[in-house]
Design a protein around this motif. Structure first.
Motif, PDB file in Angstrom:
ATOM      1  N   ALA A  49       8.656   8.433   4.286  1.00 45.94           N
ATOM      2  CA  ALA A  49       8.445   8.360   2.837  1.00 45.94           C
ATOM      3  C   ALA A  49       7.163   7.605   2.506  1.00 45.94           C
ATOM      4  O   ALA A  49       6.395   8.010   1.617  1.00 45.94           O
ATOM      5  CB  ALA A  49       9.642   7.691   2.174  1.00 45.94           C
ATOM      6  N   GLU A  50       6.905   6.499   3.220  1.00 44.30           N
ATOM      7  CA  GLU A  50       5.692   5.713   2.958  1.00 44.30           C
ATOM      8  C   GLU A  50       4.438   6.476   3.389  1.00 44.30           C
ATOM      9  O   GLU A  50       3.412   6.437   2.702  1.00 44.30           O
ATOM     10  CB  GLU A  50       5.779   4.378   3.696  1.00 44.30           C
ATOM     11  CG  GLU A  50       6.809   3.421   3.091  1.00 44.30           C
ATOM     12  CD  GLU A  50       6.911   2.115   3.859  1.00 44.30           C
ATOM     13  OE1 GLU A  50       7.326   1.117   3.270  1.00 44.30           O
ATOM     14  OE2 GLU A  50       6.604   2.106   5.071  1.00 44.30           O
TER      15      GLU A  50
ATOM     16  N   THR B 258      10.321   6.870  -2.254  1.00 44.58           N
ATOM     17  CA  THR B 258      10.218   5.716  -1.351  1.00 44.58           C
ATOM     18  C   THR B 258      11.107   4.564  -1.819  1.00 44.58           C
ATOM     19  O   THR B 258      11.766   3.890  -1.015  1.00 44.58           O
ATOM     20  CB  THR B 258       8.759   5.246  -1.255  1.00 44.58           C
ATOM     21  OG1 THR B 258       7.946   6.340  -0.815  1.00 44.58           O
ATOM     22  CG2 THR B 258       8.623   4.091  -0.280  1.00 44.58           C
TER      23      THR B 258
END
Length: 590
Positions: free
Chosen positions: A101-102, A109
């Protein structure tokens, strides 16, 4: 994402609406949002296994896009449900999803920060939970919305309570109440009274704590939102206010409430509360029954898990069968619809009976297998313990042989007084060695005492041949840190018997105990002749200590996944001779 800003009732309404609308789409099976809302509907219906299956049917347009991350988030949330400890494997899955996600700068996130905050909370790591809760709030795209802020205040209060930070508890509860009144959220206002009850309880103002707990409980009862925690908190407030009868009533009501949900695991908190309430009344018979119930909760949870697994098999089959039957019914003539339905239900009943019988025999067979496996594990543990004792004992004949040889030498030389003194020291050393050999671990203090005894005996035999020094790191507690017995003595013996023999200078032996890289490091350093071949000596005899030490380390530590090692090296460099031995084992405290 914006569903987080709505009330629970509003979210439920939208989930049902979306499921109904998307369910009419002929291409619904290829639409990930159909499966998403369908799964959430299953969860509202307490069909958790069907919900998990529906989540797993979600497919994104490409790998690691937001659809795939949403699916991962919901599946991980599903696995963490119940509030039990989050195991390392599941924590690893959460961190892996957060990393993706990051890296992709996903809009979701913040959801994984929230998941980690919850996981650390369930694992009793409040400091980490606070850290990730703050990151969740900071990255939430709706962090200015009252509902999101309210949730953050509630979480912060709960974590402050866990940490025992009274000032922060008061601060966050005041913030939560102020915000709840501004937006007119009656449930949030009521929840602040439950928090206030905890504050008063910590101040030992039990009457005020009870009054606040009643306000919260009555609100939940009025709005039909009661839960097991509310029963437990009110019962605890009664108990702290010395009203055991009322406490017993609500503890029992909480037990009865939780039993309505067959998929929920039993909790021992109610029975522990009953135990204290009955003790307060002096009703020791019922107190004993409550204690017994708390003790057997783990077995009950195990049986519940097995029942859920059987139900999962049945639910999965039923869902797939229903989908096939619906597709078949839509393709046939409407005139045959009634007959097809009758056949389907008849088949369903037969399958129900069949699956029930299969499930019963499967559960019985699995329990038998588990019992046999437990017996084998117990037998294997006993074998390993015996083997460890045997390996440990292999050192003793070698040591005794050399000690008697020392005594023989003194007697033969005619030194009667020294012989008597040596014999007394030897008997004390032999007694301590025999006592230690019955233990898996001894205190460092005991090991040093035995080494001092042994080295003094050797100095009596080899007068002016060597000196020694034992150094212990200040960070180590001699009476609490434990090591396996007879761990150092074989290498000390090798240094004296082989390293200091026939050298033209005085030997020096340094032994140190210290902490290194999170491990207990034991170093044996001598300035003897080194590891090279020596006249009239069998090289296999010198390596026996290394072989036995490796076997002991394997049994005690590395077989259990712990880090442990040793290294023996020759210092024959730049005219320096001698042997350096370093042993590293985990730090074991009493």
């Amino acid at each position: 994402m914006s569903l987080d800003t709505l009330s629970s009732a509003a979210v439920k309404k939208i989930v049902y609406q979306q499921d109904s609308l998307l369910g009419k789409d002929p291409d619904k099976e290829s639409n990930p949002y159909y499966h998403y809302f369908h799964a959430r509907k299953y969860v509202y219906q307490n069909k958790r296994d069907s919900g998990l299956i529906a989540y797993q049917k979600m497919k994104g347009l490409k790998q690691d896009d937001d659809i795939e991350l949403l699916k991962t988030y919901r599946v991980l949330t599903h696995k963490m449900a119940g509030g039990s400890m989050v195991e390392p494997a599941l924590m690893g899955q959460i961190f892996a999803a957060l990393k993706i996600a990051e890296q992709t700068h996903s809009r979701l996130t913040y959801s994984f920060y929230d998941l980690l905050a919850q996981a650390y909370f369930q694992n009793q790591d409040e400091k980490k939970s606070i850290e990730y809760a703050a990151m969740y709030f900071k990255h939430n795209p709706f962090n200015t919305h009252p509902v999101i802020k309210q949730r953050y205040f509630d979480i912060s209060f709960l974590l402050a309570s866990r940490l025992g930070d009274f000032k922060k508890m008061v601060h966050f509860n005041a913030q939560a109440r102020r915000l709840a009144k501004q937006v007119g959220d009656s449930l949030a206002i009521a929840r602040t009274y439950d928090n206030e009850a905890q504050i008063y309880s910590r101040q030992l103002q039990t009457a005020k704590a009870l009054a606040c707990s009643k306000i919260y409980f009555n609100y939940l009862k009025k709005t039909n939102n009661l839960n097991g925690i509310a029963y437990n908190n009110l019962a605890t407030a009664f108990s702290q206010d010395k009203q055991p009868d009322s406490a017993i009533k609500y503890y029992k009501a909480g037990i009865a409430f939780e039993k309505r949900d067959a998929s929920a695991r039993q909790k021992d908190v109610y029975y522990n509360g009953l135990l204290e309430a009955y003790k307060m009344k002096g009703d020791l018979a019922h107190a004993l029954q409550a204690a017994d119930s708390a003790y057997t909760i783990e077995l009950g949870n195990y049986k519940a898990i097995e029942a859920v697994k059987v139900a999962e098999i049945h639910e999965k089959y039923q869902t797939e069968k229903k989908d096939r039957n619906i597709a078949e019914l839509n393709s046939r003539n409407k005139l045959n619809e009634t007959i097809i339905k009758q056949q389907r239900w008849t088949l369903f009943l037969v399958l129900m009976i069949f699956l029930s019988i299969v499930s019963f025999f499967y559960s019985f067979y699995r329990q038998q297998r588990l019992r046999e496996k437990n017996k084998l594990l117990k037998s294997e543990n006993q074998r390993l313990n015996v083997e460890q004792k045997m390996l440990q004992a292999q050192l003793n004949p070698h040591f005794i042989f050399n000690a008697i040889a020392n005594l023989q030498s003194l007697v033969a030389s005619g030194h009667i007084e020294e012989s008597v003194c040596y014999l007394r020291s030897f008997s004390e050393l032999l007694r301590s060695t025999l006592e230690q050999n019955r233990k898996d671990f001894i205190e460092i203090d005991e090991e040093i005492a035995s080494l001092n005894n042994y080295l003094r005996l050797q100095q009596m035999r080899y007068a002016d041949v060597f000196d020694y020094k034992i150094v212990v790191d200040d960070q180590l507690n001699l009476n609490q840190t434990l090591i396996p017995p007879m761990l150092v003595q074989p290498f000390v013996e090798n240094a004296i018997e082989h390293g200091f023999r026939n050298i033209g200078y005085k030997g020096l032996l340094n032994i140190s105990f210290k902490i290194k890289d999170g491990l207990l490091a034991i170093e044996i350093d001598d300035n003897g002749s080194g590891l090279g071949p020596k006249p009239n000596e069998n090289p296999k005899k010198q390596s026996l200590a290394q072989v036995i030490l490796k076997e002991r380390i394997d049994l005690l530590f590395t077989a259990n996944g712990q880090q442990a090692q040793f290294k023996v090296s020759d210092k024959r460099i730049n005219a320096v001779t001698g042997v350096f031995v370093e042993i590293q084992i985990p730090i074991v405290n009493d």
